[in-house]
Motif scaffolding. Structure first.
Motif, PDB file in Angstrom:
ATOM      1  N   ASP A  53       0.820  -1.227   0.000  1.00 45.83           N
ATOM      2  CA  ASP A  53       0.000   0.000   0.000  1.00 45.83           C
ATOM      3  C   ASP A  53       0.847   1.266   0.000  1.00 45.83           C
ATOM      4  OD1 ASP A  53       0.739  -0.868   2.520  1.00 45.83           O
ATOM      5  OD2 ASP A  53      -1.224  -0.606   3.435  1.00 45.83           O
ATOM      6  N   LEU A  69      -6.235   4.242  -2.256  1.00 45.45           N
ATOM      7  CA  LEU A  69      -5.714   3.094  -3.012  1.00 45.45           C
ATOM      8  C   LEU A  69      -6.499   2.880  -4.308  1.00 45.45           C
ATOM      9  CD1 LEU A  69      -4.918   0.585  -0.116  1.00 45.45           C
ATOM     10  CD2 LEU A  69      -3.380   2.181  -1.281  1.00 45.45           C
ATOM     11  N   ILE A  88      -2.522  -4.753  -4.732  1.00 45.50           N
ATOM     12  CA  ILE A  88      -1.963  -3.991  -3.616  1.00 45.50           C
ATOM     13  C   ILE A  88      -2.006  -4.857  -2.365  1.00 45.50           C
ATOM     14  CG2 ILE A  88      -2.160  -1.907  -2.201  1.00 45.50           C
ATOM     15  CD1 ILE A  88      -3.247  -0.442  -4.618  1.00 45.50           C
TER      16      ILE A  88
END
Lengths: 307, 307
Positions: free
Chosen positions: B175, B187, B204
């Motif tokens: 992240d 994100l 991610i």
């Protein structure tokens, strides 16, 4: 229709986030829980207290959602509970700027007569003695009692909190609070310890990282919906609890399997709450939006591995 | 059987966690990827480099897993890459205590002739020029190229990193790295920006908070399995990537729906990796344990709301 009894603050909030700030707006745990639960087929009532500075339009906003406010005491000459906070840039933490208990300071909850046999009781964040006081007034044993609390009560009313925790079926707290309450860093161990304190089900809320439901050796996880922008996290935990309790009340099913669905509904409703300041998004929310987002939760989490 | 080509470090690690510390033990991205991918029905080869201080028993450990090491160069008189790190109490962050590039400093990768037509290429964490150099040697276009990288290369070799990122189908990063690479905090926005850089799929990794897979408007989430104790997170991200690439290689299906399953397999294998120091758990792991834990992942995430 099944009955849901909701206890918690009804309040004024003043909120600062990186995206802006509000004057005093409608807030409070019971408010968010009530709005969230109103998306289910049920009867609900709020037990709480406000001052006579609390505007009629806010009361109307609750009754428009078919929330019974006969247990919402209005204290003449009293001032409504006020909380003010500022979120940090990551929106995962906040500082409390001001807390004015006002009419909450010596609140004695009174459960409306026709809600003393509620199917589900949702004890939102409030002094543990108020939470206990509500349970004391029930004339029939509810099918499910859910308790939400926070670190503040662990710091300053732990014995009373432990007493009421003994009496509930489900506790919902965040990860840091679960660690504080249990003394365990691992959430798996924390949940096990908290189950020994009374609640058969432990829900640990991790904010943008989702929520975990524990019961004996079983565990279920609901993610938070990944959003382009979280605008204001205020009330998200209460909205989650309201969705959880509301779905259980409607479905009359307190099995672990059904609680999985309740957790998903809670996460779903909370994902709307954070999209605007305060209660704004929950007030404008339509049922078809909730259904459409449930489809997103399905595609977000469901997979098809044959075993 | 389909072929998986793995590039990455093969290394000595010295690790400190709150639970203890190790001397120099087997480590490296390619090692973890290779061990993880060995749980699938495929042929695999590692392209990497070590010094002649690298013990035969570690080489045997790889070949015992049917990993082709003809592309693992052994430099006479050279010393193997060494990394040493200390984890903080929450195990979510760590300090690097020492990094000795040694034979990695001027490594020229050589892809074995019979792996130049690999079905899947997993570019594990290494200098982006080495990752590009491997792609340059492929004689047929792989069905899928997956790239893992880290903030170190964003800091000191960003142009070369952006060049190789253009050439891959899937990127897996954590992240913080996704935020650094994209300049976006959200994100969802970060994944959208990274897709504009080339990779159609962005994974991610959020450590104990699970992993997200993005492709256009679609998103899928796999939680980390809640564990009583995380012992050592070293290699978890590489093990995840190895599980992902291994499952894709075996299944020959590069659809988004199948990548969901690959993400679950990656999370599954990573959940074992963290249970002991270094590669210890992956070496003792049996296939039936993997299947049994997949059942846990199903009950952890699957629910049954009718829409």
């Amino acid at each position: 229709m099944n009955k849901l009894l909701i206890v918690g603050t009804v309040a004024f909030d003043a909120i600062e986030t990186p995206f802006g700030k509000t004057d005093k707006i409608l807030g409070g745990a019971a408010t968010y829980i009530g709005l969230s639960a109103s998306f289910f087929n049920l009867q609900s009532a709020i037990v709480s207290v406000v001052g006579d500075d609390f505007p009629q339009e806010y009361l109307d906003l609750l009754t428009d959602r078919n929330i019974d406010i006969s247990g919402l005491e209005v204290v003449k000459g009293g001032k409504t509970f006020f909380w003010s906070g500022r979120y940090h840039n990551d929106l995962n933490s906040r500082d409390t700027l001001d807390t004015q208990l006002n009419v909450l300071a010596d609140f004695q909850p009174k459960v409306p007569e026709n809600y003393k046999n509620s199917d589900v009781v949702m004890l939102g964040n409030l002094h543990p003695l108020v939470q206990s006081g509500v349970l004391d007034q029930m004339t029939t044993k509810p099918k499910l009692v859910v308790l939400d609390t926070m670190n503040f009560w662990m710091d300053c009313a732990l014995p009373e909190l432990l007493e009421v925790i003994k009496r509930v079926d489900v506790i919902t707290i965040n990860d840091e609070e679960a660690r504080q309450l249990s003394g365990e860093y691992s959430l798996v161990k924390a949940a096990a310890k908290i189950q020994e304190m009374g609640p058969k089900y432990v829900v640990i809320k991790k904010g943008e990282h989702g929520a975990l439901l524990f019961n004996k050796g079983n565990v279920f996880f609901a993610p938070a919906l990944p959003l382009e922008e979280v605008f204001d996290p205020t009330g998200a935990g209460d909205t989650f609890a309201g969705g959880f309790a509301g779905f259980i009340t409607q479905s009359e099913n307190v099995s672990f399997e059904n609680m999985k669905n309740a957790i998903i509904y809670g996460s779903n409703l909370a994902s709307f709450c954070v999209e605007k300041f305060g209660t704004e998004r929950m007030v404008s929310l339509e049922k078809d939006e909730v259904v459409s987002r449930l489809k997103q939760f399905k595609s977000l989490t469901q997979f098809d591995i044959e075993l």
